[in-house]
Write a protein that holds these residues in place. Structure first.
Motif, short mmCIF file in Angstrom:
data_model
loop_
_atom_site.label_atom_id
_atom_site.label_comp_id
_atom_site.label_asym_id
_atom_site.label_seq_id
_atom_site.Cartn_x
_atom_site.Cartn_y
_atom_site.Cartn_z
N TYR A 169 -77.30 -82.08 39.43
CA TYR A 169 -76.34 -82.08 38.33
C TYR A 169 -77.08 -82.23 37.01
O TYR A 169 -78.18 -82.75 36.95
CB TYR A 169 -75.31 -83.19 38.49
N GLY A 170 -76.46 -81.73 35.96
CA GLY A 170 -77.08 -81.82 34.64
C GLY A 170 -76.65 -80.66 33.75
O GLY A 170 -75.71 -79.93 34.07
N ARG A 171 -77.37 -80.49 32.67
CA ARG A 171 -77.09 -79.38 31.76
C ARG A 171 -77.80 -78.12 32.25
O ARG A 171 -78.93 -78.19 32.73
CB ARG A 171 -77.52 -79.73 30.34
N LYS A 172 -77.12 -77.00 32.09
CA LYS A 172 -77.62 -75.74 32.64
C LYS A 172 -79.02 -75.40 32.16
O LYS A 172 -79.84 -74.87 32.91
CB LYS A 172 -76.64 -74.61 32.27
N GLU A 173 -79.31 -75.73 30.90
CA GLU A 173 -80.61 -75.35 30.32
C GLU A 173 -81.72 -76.37 30.60
O GLU A 173 -82.87 -76.20 30.17
CB GLU A 173 -80.46 -75.17 28.80
N SER A 174 -81.40 -77.43 31.33
CA SER A 174 -82.36 -78.50 31.57
C SER A 174 -83.54 -78.04 32.44
O SER A 174 -83.36 -77.30 33.41
CB SER A 174 -81.66 -79.68 32.25
N SER A 175 -84.74 -78.52 32.11
CA SER A 175 -85.92 -78.21 32.93
C SER A 175 -85.79 -78.84 34.31
O SER A 175 -86.30 -78.30 35.30
CB SER A 175 -87.18 -78.70 32.23
N GLU A 176 -85.09 -80.00 34.39
CA GLU A 176 -84.87 -80.67 35.69
C GLU A 176 -84.13 -79.74 36.65
O GLU A 176 -84.46 -79.67 37.84
CB GLU A 176 -84.04 -81.94 35.48
N VAL A 177 -83.14 -79.04 36.13
CA VAL A 177 -82.34 -78.13 36.96
C VAL A 177 -83.20 -76.97 37.45
O VAL A 177 -83.16 -76.60 38.63
CB VAL A 177 -81.12 -77.62 36.17
N ARG A 178 -84.00 -76.40 36.57
CA ARG A 178 -84.88 -75.29 36.96
C ARG A 178 -85.87 -75.71 38.05
O ARG A 178 -86.10 -74.98 39.02
CB ARG A 178 -85.64 -74.76 35.74
N ILE A 179 -86.45 -76.91 37.88
CA ILE A 179 -87.42 -77.40 38.86
C ILE A 179 -86.74 -77.64 40.21
O ILE A 179 -87.26 -77.25 41.26
CB ILE A 179 -88.09 -78.70 38.35
N ALA A 180 -85.57 -78.29 40.19
CA ALA A 180 -84.86 -78.60 41.43
C ALA A 180 -84.50 -77.33 42.19
O ALA A 180 -84.66 -77.25 43.42
CB ALA A 180 -83.61 -79.41 41.12
N LYS A 181 -84.03 -76.33 41.46
CA LYS A 181 -83.68 -75.06 42.10
C LYS A 181 -84.90 -74.42 42.77
O LYS A 181 -84.83 -73.94 43.90
CB LYS A 181 -83.08 -74.10 41.07
N LYS A 182 -86.01 -74.44 42.05
CA LYS A 182 -87.24 -73.84 42.60
C LYS A 182 -87.72 -74.59 43.85
O LYS A 182 -88.15 -73.97 44.83
CB LYS A 182 -88.34 -73.86 41.53
#
Length: 205
Positions: A169-182
Motif C-alpha cells: 500500500y502507498g502512493r502510486k508514484e512511491s519508490s517503495e511501491v516500485r521496489i515491492a512490485k519488482k
C-alpha cells in the motif's frame, strides 16, 4: 514469578493479561502481534479501541503531525494524548500494593538467540518457527520496499513456499511501491497494490 524469564520462554504470538490480589501484568510478544493500549490517567489497559472515548481536545498535536507525514506515531505514543501502546517485547506491571505502574522490556528482538550466531542461523530459526505454524495455509505478506519484508519474502521462496500473496500500500508514484512490485515479480509471487490517495484519506479521516 520473574515475569521477564516467563515471557522469554513463550514461543507463540500472544497478548497476555494477568491479575491477582497483588499485581496486574500485561504483555505482548516480540512482534506486538496483538496490540495492547494503556492509559495511566484512566487506569485502563485494553486490546479494544472501541472502549476509548475521546474528542478533538484529546489528540496529541505532535503525533498528528507525525502521522500526517509518515502515517505512524512515534514510539509508544498513539494519536491520543493519554493513551500509549505496549511496544514489541514489553510488559506492563501494576503493583497494587504500592499503586505504581512500570513498563519494562523483557526482550529486545528475541534475546533467546545469541548475537554471536550467524545471520543465516538467526534467519533459519525465524522461518522454521513460522513454518511450523503455517501448515499449508494461505500467507498474506505485507510487502514494502524495505529490507524486512523483502527478506521474509526471499526466505519463504528459498524454503519452497508458493502459497504467498504480497500486498503493498502507498502512493502510486512511491519508490517503495516500485521496489515491492519488482521483488514480487522476481520471486513469482502474486502481488496486489492498495493505493493511498487524497480521496481515500478524505473518506476515512
Amino acid at each position: 514469578l520473574d515475569w521477564s524469564v516467563f515471557l522469554n520462554e513463550q514461543e507463540d504470538n500472544f497478548a497476555m493479561y494477568y491479575e491477582d490480589e497483588e499485581v496486574i501484568v500485561a504483555a505482548t510478544d516480540v512482534c506486538a502481534s496483538f496490540p495492547l493500549i494503556y492509559s495511566e490517567k484512566y487506569n485502563c489497559i485494553t486490546d479494544d479501541v472501541s472502549v476509548v472515548s475521546y474528542d478533538k481536545s484529546n489528540f496529541a498535536t505532535i503525533q498528528l503531525l507525525h502521522y500526517g507525514y509518515a502515517f505512524g506515531t512515534l514510539g509508544k505514543h498513539t494519536l491520543l494524548e493519554d493513551w500509549n501502546v505496549l511496544l514489541p517485547g514489553q510488559y506492563l506491571l501494576l503493583d497494587k500494593q504500592n499503586d505504581s505502574l512500570s513498563v519494562n522490556y523483557y526482550s529486545c528482538f528475541g534475546n533467546r538467540i545469541s548475537v554471536e550466531k550467524s545471520l543465516s542461523q538467526i534467519f533459519d530459526h525465524i522461518i522454521t518457527r513460522f513454518l511450523k505454524r503455517y501448515e499449508g495455509r494461505q500467507i498474506i505478506l505485507p510487502l514494502s520496499g524495505g529490507y524486512d519484508s523483502r527478506c521474509l519474502a526471499a526466505l519463504l521462496k528459498q524454503r519452497g513456499v508458493e502459497n504467498v500473496i504480497c500486498v503493498t500500500y502507498g502512493r502510486k508514484e512511491s519508490s517503495e511501491v516500485r521496489i515491492a512490485k519488482k521483488v514480487a515479480e522476481t520471486l513469482q509471487y502474486q502481488w496486489h497494490f492498495v493505493e493511498y490517495n487524497e480521496k481515500i484519506f478524505l473518506r476515512y479521516f
